[in-house]
Design an enzyme around this catalytic site. Structure first.
Site, PDB file in Angstrom:
ATOM      1  N   LYS A  61       0.847  -1.205   0.000  1.00 46.75           N
ATOM      2  CA  LYS A  61       0.000   0.000   0.000  1.00 46.75           C
ATOM      3  C   LYS A  61       0.880   1.252   0.000  1.00 46.75           C
ATOM      4  O   LYS A  61       0.629   2.203  -0.745  1.00 46.75           O
ATOM      5  CB  LYS A  61      -0.937   0.005   1.216  1.00 46.75           C
ATOM      6  CG  LYS A  61      -2.134  -0.924   1.047  1.00 46.75           C
ATOM      7  CD  LYS A  61      -2.899  -1.155   2.350  1.00 46.75           C
ATOM      8  CE  LYS A  61      -3.997  -2.199   2.133  1.00 46.75           C
ATOM      9  NZ  LYS A  61      -4.652  -2.626   3.386  1.00 46.75           N
ATOM     10  N   GLN A 105      -4.845  -1.146   9.495  1.00 49.54           N
ATOM     11  CA  GLN A 105      -4.883  -2.493   8.935  1.00 49.54           C
ATOM     12  C   GLN A 105      -5.560  -3.461   9.916  1.00 49.54           C
ATOM     13  O   GLN A 105      -5.219  -3.506  11.096  1.00 49.54           O
ATOM     14  CB  GLN A 105      -3.449  -2.952   8.620  1.00 49.54           C
ATOM     15  CG  GLN A 105      -3.350  -4.287   7.918  1.00 49.54           C
ATOM     16  CD  GLN A 105      -3.890  -4.275   6.491  1.00 49.54           C
ATOM     17  OE1 GLN A 105      -3.881  -3.251   5.809  1.00 49.54           O
ATOM     18  NE2 GLN A 105      -4.382  -5.417   6.040  1.00 49.54           N
ATOM     19  N   ASP A 128     -11.290   3.454   4.142  1.00 40.56           N
ATOM     20  CA  ASP A 128     -11.786   2.075   4.162  1.00 40.56           C
ATOM     21  C   ASP A 128     -13.312   2.026   4.145  1.00 40.56           C
ATOM     22  O   ASP A 128     -13.896   0.961   3.978  1.00 40.56           O
ATOM     23  CB  ASP A 128     -11.333   1.395   5.467  1.00 40.56           C
ATOM     24  CG  ASP A 128     -10.219   0.388   5.249  1.00 40.56           C
ATOM     25  OD1 ASP A 128     -10.086  -0.107   4.117  1.00 40.56           O
ATOM     26  OD2 ASP A 128      -9.491   0.111   6.218  1.00 40.56           O
TER      27      ASP A 128
END
Ligand code: GUN
Length: 304
Positions: A61, A105, A128
């Site tokens: 990422k 994460q 997200d």
């Protein structure tokens, strides 16, 4: 299969190529954003602990963020980080004007309250799409940030099929990260949506009604050829590693769909790897840049 539908091989939906195209568009607009606003768009990624798979994801990422001309802020915290310290970091990132998107994460180590951490993220930086505000806005059909994997899957479907209006869609899996938001997105495109899950009765029969099947259960090769309506479009979100064999010493990577069988019946199918997987990071970059435009009080480019 009946004689009316002779076996044919499904078209492959090339997520890798589509994702590369999306990343190229993000790079162009990231440069334009920097010229317009006088700063780079920024994405912060937080990793707690040393889960090997999460470390790989976080590294890729960060690399992808820099490659498309945005600033990457990586925060790696030890596995024994306290809830208070993690919340303090989220607060600091919420307040940081150089940070447009925050991704923590998942999964977090067991002693941490994942929901409380996610809820702390400012909805304007929620790349997200997991905060209650983002989830609620999606359900209401309002603009907001949408989880990356389902949005990427929807992009592939629209690229393949054009309008999805009136199609029967069956989403297998009801996770917060994929199944539920996927169903909302398909409903937003005027599909007739069924969410199937581990308690669904006669799952093959339910799936057989679908023009669109999205498999997101995490069970290797569960969806079989005789579950699929001939010509259906199949999106395989699963990434599962099979036990090692002599020919695949690291263990073969497979989806939730029995690819070899289903491709003889479906009209189009995403492969694993190279289907939905590459879309997740590309959409994350897209979400971060969209957040940057909105946070700067600018309209995000419509082609994103
Ligand atoms: N872990 C696996 N997939 C994801 C994702 O899309 N977002 C976050 N935050 N964690 C993940």
């Amino acid at each position: 299969m009946s004689d009316a539908f002779p076996a044919s091989t499904a078209a492959l939906i090339d997520g890798k190529a589509f994702a590369a195209g999306l990343r190229a568009k993000v790079a162009i607009h990231a440069a334009a954003f920097e010229a317009q606003s006088g700063r780079k768009a920024g994405l912060a990624v937080v990793l707690v602990g040393e889960d090997p798979a999460s470390q790989v994801y976080v590294r890729s990422k960060g690399k992808a963020t820099v490659e498309c001309g945005m600033a990457s802020f990586e925060h790696r915290l030890p596995a024994d980080t306290t809830q208070a310290d993690l919340i303090a970091l989220v607060d600091q990132l919420n307040a940081d004007g150089a940070v447009d998107g925050i991704l923590v994460q998942l999964p977090l180590p067991g002693h941490l309250d994942e929901q409380a951490v996610v809820e702390r993220i400012s909805p304007t930086k929620d790349v997200d799409g997991l905060t209650p505000v983002s989830t609620g806005r999606l359900a209401l059909g309002l603009p907001g940030l949408v989880p990356c994997t389902p949005l990427g899957s929807l992009m592939l479907l629209k690229d393949r099929l054009g309008s999805l209006s009136g199609l029967n869609a069956v989403v297998i899996g009801r996770s917060i990260l994929v199944g539920k938001p996927m169903a909302q997105l398909l409903l937003g495109e005027s599909c007739t949506v069924t969410i199937a899950h581990s308690r669904t009765k006669d799952l093959p029969q339910v799936v057989r009604r679908a023009d669109i099947v999205v498999a997101a259960v995490g069970r290797p090769e569960m969806v079989k050829a005789d579950w699929i309506k001939p010509g259906a479009t199949v999106i395989d979100v699963g990434i599962n590693r099979l036990p090692p064999t002599e020919t695949s010493p690291k263990g073969k990577l497979v989806g939730d769909v029995d690819f070899a069988g289903v491709r003889e019946v479906a009209g189009a199918i995403t492969p694993v790897p190279g289907g939905v997987g590459p879309m997740t990071i590309a959409v994350l970059l897209r979400n971060a840049l969209v957040a940057a435009y909105r946070n700067a009080g600018l309209d995000a480019p419509s082609e994103l």
